[in-house]
Design a protein around this motif. Structure first.
Motif, short mmCIF file in Angstrom:
data_model
loop_
_atom_site.label_atom_id
_atom_site.label_comp_id
_atom_site.label_asym_id
_atom_site.label_seq_id
_atom_site.Cartn_x
_atom_site.Cartn_y
_atom_site.Cartn_z
N LEU A 1 4.37 0.83 -3.08
CA LEU A 1 3.47 0.89 -4.24
C LEU A 1 2.31 1.85 -4.03
O LEU A 1 1.60 2.18 -4.99
CB LEU A 1 2.93 -0.51 -4.55
N GLY A 2 2.07 2.27 -2.81
CA GLY A 2 0.96 3.18 -2.51
C GLY A 2 -0.40 2.51 -2.64
O GLY A 2 -1.35 3.13 -3.12
N GLY B 1 -7.74 -3.74 -10.65
CA GLY B 1 -7.64 -2.48 -11.39
C GLY B 1 -6.94 -1.38 -10.63
O GLY B 1 -6.43 -0.44 -11.22
N ARG B 2 -6.92 -1.45 -9.30
CA ARG B 2 -6.24 -0.41 -8.54
C ARG B 2 -5.10 -0.96 -7.69
O ARG B 2 -4.26 -0.21 -7.22
CB ARG B 2 -7.22 0.40 -7.71
N GLY B 3 -5.08 -2.26 -7.49
CA GLY B 3 -3.97 -2.90 -6.80
C GLY B 3 -4.12 -3.02 -5.31
O GLY B 3 -4.93 -2.34 -4.68
N GLY B 4 -3.34 -3.89 -4.78
CA GLY B 4 -3.29 -4.15 -3.35
C GLY B 4 -2.26 -5.24 -3.10
O GLY B 4 -1.85 -5.94 -4.03
N VAL B 5 -1.84 -5.36 -1.88
CA VAL B 5 -0.91 -6.41 -1.47
C VAL B 5 -1.54 -7.17 -0.33
O VAL B 5 -1.97 -6.58 0.66
CB VAL B 5 0.46 -5.82 -1.02
N VAL B 6 -1.64 -8.47 -0.51
CA VAL B 6 -2.15 -9.33 0.57
C VAL B 6 -1.15 -10.47 0.75
O VAL B 6 -0.65 -11.03 -0.23
CB VAL B 6 -3.57 -9.86 0.27
N THR B 7 -0.87 -10.78 2.00
CA THR B 7 0.05 -11.87 2.29
C THR B 7 -0.75 -13.13 2.59
O THR B 7 -1.77 -13.09 3.26
CB THR B 7 0.94 -11.54 3.51
N CYS B 8 -0.28 -14.23 2.04
CA CYS B 8 -0.86 -15.54 2.34
C CYS B 8 0.12 -16.60 1.89
O CYS B 8 0.99 -16.33 1.07
CB CYS B 8 -2.22 -15.72 1.68
N SER B 9 -0.02 -17.79 2.43
CA SER B 9 0.93 -18.84 2.10
C SER B 9 0.81 -19.28 0.65
O SER B 9 1.82 -19.49 -0.02
CB SER B 9 0.77 -20.03 3.04
N ASP C 1 -11.29 -18.10 -0.22
CA ASP C 1 -12.40 -17.34 -0.81
C ASP C 1 -12.46 -15.92 -0.25
O ASP C 1 -12.73 -14.97 -0.99
CB ASP C 1 -13.72 -18.07 -0.60
N ALA C 2 -12.20 -15.76 1.05
CA ALA C 2 -12.19 -14.42 1.64
C ALA C 2 -11.04 -13.59 1.08
O ALA C 2 -11.21 -12.40 0.78
CB ALA C 2 -12.09 -14.53 3.16
N LEU C 3 -9.88 -14.21 0.93
CA LEU C 3 -8.74 -13.51 0.32
C LEU C 3 -9.06 -13.11 -1.12
O LEU C 3 -8.77 -11.99 -1.54
CB LEU C 3 -7.50 -14.40 0.34
N ALA C 4 -9.63 -14.03 -1.86
CA ALA C 4 -9.97 -13.76 -3.26
C ALA C 4 -10.96 -12.62 -3.38
O ALA C 4 -10.85 -11.79 -4.30
CB ALA C 4 -10.51 -15.03 -3.93
N ALA C 5 -11.92 -12.56 -2.47
CA ALA C 5 -12.90 -11.47 -2.50
C ALA C 5 -12.21 -10.13 -2.25
O ALA C 5 -12.49 -9.13 -2.93
CB ALA C 5 -14.00 -11.71 -1.46
N TRP C 6 -11.29 -10.10 -1.28
CA TRP C 6 -10.54 -8.87 -0.99
C TRP C 6 -9.76 -8.45 -2.23
O TRP C 6 -9.73 -7.28 -2.61
CB TRP C 6 -9.60 -9.09 0.20
N MET C 7 -9.10 -9.43 -2.87
CA MET C 7 -8.31 -9.15 -4.06
C MET C 7 -9.19 -8.65 -5.20
O MET C 7 -8.84 -7.69 -5.90
CB MET C 7 -7.54 -10.39 -4.48
#
Length: 156
Positions: free
Chosen positions: A19-20, A65-73, A54-60
């Motif tokens: 996805l870049g 608007g520009r996207g990202g991929v984060v892994t979590c359960s 909360d830390a994951l949500a902040a990163w997201m």
């Protein structure tokens, strides 16, 4: 999203590359106390997971608007709601695999803090995506490249 051993790290990193967009490994967001608790074979409870989510949500949210991929359960609907509450456009890809395959993968994994004996607690906690949640479940027993292709198709 998915339980330990479902392939989140492998698929997440490859999906982000395709996805870049930026990739983040959810385990890196755990406070040291969570890592120690899991390494000792004790499942996390909702209170333990709150600062991690909360830390994951902040990163997201920083990538809205520009996207990202984060892994979590993201095992429970309430956890996914918490993540969606801070970030827009969130799409959950549930990497689903049968218990026997998860056990095989966890037994073969080396150097990870999460012991295989916590699989039972994760499977007991797992709430599959509801019909009203933006996301898709994918057969995680397929080769990672196939899972990534399925993810890209689901995002389209």
């Amino acid at each position: 999203m998915g339980v330990s051993g479902s392939g989140k790290t492998t698929v997440g990193a490859r999906l982000a590359e395709v996805l870049g967009v930026e990739y983040a490994e959810g385990d890196a967001f755990h406070p040291p106390a969570n890592i120690a608790k899991m390494a000792a074979g004790t499942p996390l409870d909702d209170a333990d997971r709150a600062p991690w989510l909360d830390a994951l949500a902040a990163w997201m949210a920083e990538r809205s608007g520009r996207g990202g991929v984060v892994t979590c359960s993201a095992l429970k609907r309430a956890y996914r709601d918490r993540l969606r509450g801070r970030a827009t456009g969130v799409f959950f890809l549930h990497l689903d695999a049968p218990r026997q395959e998860l056990e095989r993968r966890l037994a073969a994994r080396r150097g990870h803090f999460m012991p295989p004996n916590l699989l039972d607690s994760q499977l007991a906690t797992l709430e599959r995506l509801d019909a009203d949640e933006r996301g898709s479940a994918v057969d995680a027993t397929r080769p990672p490249e196939d899972v990534v292709r399925a993810a890209v198709a689901a995002l389209a």
